[in-house]
Design an enzyme around this catalytic site. Sequence first.
Site, PDB file in Angstrom:
ATOM      1  N   PRO A  21      -3.239  -0.944  -0.508  1.00  0.00           N
ATOM      2  CA  PRO A  21      -2.675  -0.508   0.777  1.00  0.00           C
ATOM      3  C   PRO A  21      -3.513  -1.036   1.935  1.00  0.00           C
ATOM      4  CG  PRO A  21      -3.886   1.295  -0.250  1.00  0.00           C
ATOM      5  CD  PRO A  21      -3.811   0.191  -1.271  1.00  0.00           C
ATOM      6  N   PRO A  22      -2.901  -1.453   3.038  1.00  0.00           N
ATOM      7  CA  PRO A  22      -3.671  -1.877   4.212  1.00  0.00           C
ATOM      8  C   PRO A  22      -4.540  -0.721   4.710  1.00  0.00           C
ATOM      9  CG  PRO A  22      -1.354  -2.489   4.412  1.00  0.00           C
ATOM     10  CD  PRO A  22      -1.455  -1.557   3.248  1.00  0.00           C
ATOM     11  N   CYS A  23      -5.845  -0.900   4.719  1.00  0.00           N
ATOM     12  CA  CYS A  23      -6.749   0.229   4.969  1.00  0.00           C
ATOM     13  C   CYS A  23      -7.730  -0.008   6.106  1.00  0.00           C
ATOM     14  CB  CYS A  23      -7.550   0.535   3.703  1.00  0.00           C
ATOM     15  SG  CYS A  23      -6.560   0.926   2.260  1.00  0.00           S
ATOM     16  N   GLN A  24      -7.580  -1.098   6.859  1.00  0.00           N
ATOM     17  CA  GLN A  24      -8.606  -1.443   7.844  1.00  0.00           C
ATOM     18  C   GLN A  24      -8.849  -0.341   8.864  1.00  0.00           C
ATOM     19  OE1 GLN A  24      -6.602  -3.414   6.410  1.00  0.00           O
ATOM     20  NE2 GLN A  24      -7.663  -5.295   5.900  1.00  0.00           N
TER      21      GLN A  24
END
Length: 471
Positions: free
Chosen positions: A97-100
């Site tokens: 999952p995109p977690c930035q």
Amino acid sequence: MNLFAGCGGLSLGLEKAGFKLALAVEKSDMAAETFYHNFINRISDPEVWKAYSHADRTVQEQADERLVVKELSAVLDSKSLLKKLKFLNIDLVAGGPPCQGFSLAGRRNPEDIRNQLPWQFLQFVEAVQPKAVIIENVSGMNQNFVKYGKSSPFNELRLALKDTGQGYKVQPLHLNAKHFGTPQNRPRVMLVGIRVDISERLNLNILDDTWKSEFDHIQNKKFLERPSLAPKSTHFGADILNVRDAIWDLNSKGYNRKKNISMFASEMRTDADWLPAQITAEDRRIKLENHNLRRHASHVEKRFMIYQYLRDSNIHPKIFAIPKDKNLTEDLQKALITTALKSAKFPARAPKGIVIAKTKEALVDLIMKLATKKHSQKSLDWKLPCPTVISLPDDYVHPDEPRTLTVRELARFQSFPDKFEFRSKETTGGSRRKFEVPQYTQVANAVPPKLAFAVGKIIQEVLAKNEALEN
């Protein structure tokens, strides 16, 4: 189960490690088409895929065929499906999952879009309660925001996973694909979690400190013994694969029939263990898919040849940006380029022996003429691993030929076997980059299958020990 599945690099490695796909979720119909083609059913009629991926298809209908082409939120809204999945006693839930922008505060702020997807991933884990979890992302996630007094998104996510569902013991990992037999310098971070009841039963050695794949080669004082969930690195020093190992057996027409191809290239050509489940005997014919050369204007080809010459002369290609600096006079621009070329030998030749420029003055004039702000372009070196594969197809130039790399060549750097066929259009541009996932992007976004295999193998070993104790 694979969430945010993309084209399937993570799934391919995990299947080779012994896992069987129960469900994949991918919102992009372009990336999902590739996944479906390689893991579910070969697509011979495009209309079949259009019907399958149509928005009118229900989550349950697609889940019955193991691939949901929708947002993860649609799966979470199907309570009956979640109940069914929990009943299956799932071994592993994996995904990136995109977690930035992830923060523990996000649970209290549902409007923060940056936090929605990782929380949805954790919500799925909580509902299904798998025995193990893998969360993968770019290595930059592990950087602490010291300036703002905040912890890294990576650490925040580690803490959140520990308290998800029944609870997980979580080992943070920083792994470079080149240490696992992939001809690419690709650092990535992973969180590998084992459910608390299993970890305690097996008395696993799991630490809060991040284990790095390089520690198998360079000892670190923080680790008196290797963590139980750390995959064993296999390639260091002279054993690290390079560009030659990856694509020397390919040329502009396809397979190059030269002898003495590398073990890696031979494996990518023929090893049945790396072939997706839906490959048939007919598909094993000798034909190289996704190896379409992109056309370049003559002046672009000339620039590519200069990149190759600069590489062999140990000169940074950023000199191409000097003529674009409006703060410099033309005379000063030429002087700076001349200084940068002080160690260059002439006549300047491309790898194929073509003379680019007979004198330094002629090359300076050519660089002035072919100037570009795109100083990230560079020619690959046969002797080095490929830099991290990215989604812009014109950033890397072939080591010998004046062209960019094909989808297949970049897929080799990622360790995708040749019979893994990428679908949908090859590339895109402009505003479409925000929502389209063409072939080049699919390859760039994928987890290298060989890296996924290494992590999957260590989890399989742990789960096998647990099953032995239970029985």
